[in-house]
Design a protein around this motif. Sequence first.
Motif, mmCIF file in Angstrom:
data_model
loop_
_atom_site.group_PDB
_atom_site.id
_atom_site.type_symbol
_atom_site.label_atom_id
_atom_site.label_comp_id
_atom_site.label_asym_id
_atom_site.label_seq_id
_atom_site.Cartn_x
_atom_site.Cartn_y
_atom_site.Cartn_z
ATOM 1 N N GLN A 93 0.820 -1.210 0.000
ATOM 2 C CA GLN A 93 0.000 0.000 0.000
ATOM 3 C C GLN A 93 0.858 1.267 0.000
ATOM 4 O O GLN A 93 0.517 2.258 -0.636
ATOM 5 C CB GLN A 93 -0.938 -0.001 1.209
ATOM 6 C CG GLN A 93 -2.120 -0.960 1.078
ATOM 7 C CD GLN A 93 -3.037 -0.596 -0.078
ATOM 8 O OE1 GLN A 93 -2.846 -1.052 -1.205
ATOM 9 N NE2 GLN A 93 -4.031 0.236 0.184
ATOM 10 N N ASN B 66 -6.232 -16.547 -0.748
ATOM 11 C CA ASN B 66 -7.430 -15.787 -0.401
ATOM 12 C C ASN B 66 -7.377 -14.319 -0.793
ATOM 13 O O ASN B 66 -8.153 -13.516 -0.288
ATOM 14 C CB ASN B 66 -7.676 -15.908 1.107
ATOM 15 C CG ASN B 66 -6.464 -15.496 1.932
ATOM 16 O OD1 ASN B 66 -5.333 -15.824 1.573
ATOM 17 N ND2 ASN B 66 -6.675 -14.803 3.026
ATOM 18 N N VAL C 285 -8.490 -12.934 -3.308
ATOM 19 C CA VAL C 285 -9.752 -12.493 -3.903
ATOM 20 C C VAL C 285 -10.674 -11.869 -2.853
ATOM 21 O O VAL C 285 -11.529 -11.034 -3.184
ATOM 22 C CB VAL C 285 -10.444 -13.689 -4.618
ATOM 23 C CG1 VAL C 285 -10.973 -14.706 -3.621
ATOM 24 C CG2 VAL C 285 -11.525 -13.210 -5.566
ATOM 25 N N ASN C 286 -10.488 -12.226 -1.591
ATOM 26 C CA ASN C 286 -11.329 -11.670 -0.522
ATOM 27 C C ASN C 286 -11.100 -10.175 -0.326
ATOM 28 O O ASN C 286 -11.958 -9.486 0.241
ATOM 29 C CB ASN C 286 -11.077 -12.403 0.789
ATOM 30 C CG ASN C 286 -11.558 -13.843 0.758
ATOM 31 O OD1 ASN C 286 -12.393 -14.204 -0.072
ATOM 32 N ND2 ASN C 286 -11.032 -14.671 1.639
ATOM 33 N N ILE C 287 -9.942 -9.680 -0.769
ATOM 34 C CA ILE C 287 -9.661 -8.246 -0.655
ATOM 35 C C ILE C 287 -9.564 -7.601 -2.037
ATOM 36 O O ILE C 287 -9.035 -6.505 -2.187
ATOM 37 C CB ILE C 287 -8.375 -7.979 0.164
ATOM 38 C CG1 ILE C 287 -7.154 -8.677 -0.460
ATOM 39 C CG2 ILE C 287 -8.554 -8.418 1.619
ATOM 40 C CD1 ILE C 287 -5.831 -8.294 0.175
ATOM 41 N N GLY C 288 -10.052 -8.309 -3.048
ATOM 42 C CA GLY C 288 -10.072 -7.757 -4.397
ATOM 43 C C GLY C 288 -8.799 -7.939 -5.188
ATOM 44 O O GLY C 288 -8.620 -7.298 -6.232
ATOM 45 N N LEU C 289 -7.892 -8.802 -4.715
ATOM 46 C CA LEU C 289 -6.621 -9.034 -5.413
ATOM 47 C C LEU C 289 -6.514 -10.519 -5.728
ATOM 48 O O LEU C 289 -6.212 -11.324 -4.847
ATOM 49 C CB LEU C 289 -5.440 -8.583 -4.554
ATOM 50 C CG LEU C 289 -4.039 -8.796 -5.155
ATOM 51 C CD1 LEU C 289 -3.858 -7.960 -6.417
ATOM 52 C CD2 LEU C 289 -2.960 -8.457 -4.127
ATOM 53 N N PHE C 290 -6.774 -10.897 -6.955
ATOM 54 C CA PHE C 290 -6.707 -12.309 -7.337
ATOM 55 C C PHE C 290 -5.272 -12.808 -7.190
ATOM 56 O O PHE C 290 -4.322 -12.127 -7.595
ATOM 57 C CB PHE C 290 -7.178 -12.489 -8.778
ATOM 58 C CG PHE C 290 -7.500 -13.908 -9.132
ATOM 59 C CD1 PHE C 290 -8.740 -14.443 -8.839
ATOM 60 C CD2 PHE C 290 -6.556 -14.704 -9.758
ATOM 61 C CE1 PHE C 290 -9.041 -15.760 -9.164
ATOM 62 C CE2 PHE C 290 -6.839 -16.020 -10.086
ATOM 63 C CZ PHE C 290 -8.092 -16.558 -9.791
ATOM 64 N N CYS C 291 -5.112 -13.989 -6.620
ATOM 65 C CA CYS C 291 -3.771 -14.538 -6.366
ATOM 66 C C CYS C 291 -3.183 -15.123 -7.649
ATOM 67 O O CYS C 291 -2.983 -16.340 -7.782
ATOM 68 C CB CYS C 291 -3.839 -15.599 -5.272
ATOM 69 S SG CYS C 291 -3.937 -14.932 -3.597
ATOM 70 N N THR D 240 -10.974 -18.700 -6.430
ATOM 71 C CA THR D 240 -12.136 -17.848 -6.679
ATOM 72 C C THR D 240 -13.036 -17.666 -5.463
ATOM 73 O O THR D 240 -13.801 -16.699 -5.412
ATOM 74 C CB THR D 240 -12.977 -18.397 -7.844
ATOM 75 O OG1 THR D 240 -13.343 -19.757 -7.566
ATOM 76 C CG2 THR D 240 -12.203 -18.320 -9.145
#
Length: 268
Positions: free
Chosen positions: A76, A143, A145-151, A172
């Motif tokens: 960030q 995980n 994707v849970n914060i909007g960042l696909f692994c 997913t």
Amino acid sequence: MDATESTPILLREDLPGGIARLTLNAPGSLNALSDAMLAALAAEFGRLAGAPETRVVILRGAGRAFCAGHDLREMQAARAAPDGGRAAFADLFARCAAVMQAIPALPQPVIAEVHGIATAAGCQLVASCDMALAAGDARFGVNGVNIGLFCSTPMVALTRVVPRKAAFEMLTTGSFIDADRAAGLGLINRAVAPGRLEAETLALARQVADKLSGAVRIGKRLFYDQAQMGLAAAYDHAGAAMVENMLWRDTDEGICAFLEKRAPDWPR
């Protein structure tokens, strides 16, 4: 406390029998793959690549977890750059990919000793190791994707060891799987009782370290090389390697020892 200048972020112990044990030592961040951690891993893997006396490597984490993936606070902070962090993010994922690829490239087998959680790039780290044991209460997830960042980069390692449909579901949904499920999918070799994790990992490492080091090294390289080839090319490549292996003095000694029902006289 996290590692400081007086406490290395990556600890190394050289155990009897040619076993090197590396401990991710940033427990306050759940051993996140920060810039410092990636640099330390890259440097240590570089040293191990040229260390014939080391036969097996164990990789584990200090504190409550194995590894929680990338350091989100560092990521960030990179957004403050004029380009919004694009260059920093590209550099980060390239450095992380290099560290992950260094593991199968090492001549020594690498065993992950997993407890707590292994998430996102931490799960990628487990998938990149040659073998893995986990405490029965460990959990694994990609995980982001849970914060909007696909692994996306963890996916590369994961899809090479886990069946596609299971990997896609993990990626997913962001759901975690337990150690038994991870073993069933092939992400780890097996789950063990939490109190037995260190002992079981050491036992596996010693079992491998007791073999002829040169044979294990050539075998590891061939294992990954042939997997990228077609069937006929793989057999040709493996056959040539076996011819060379058969011509070694230590292989002759190993076969003679087996036929004579004695321990082989191999270099230690």
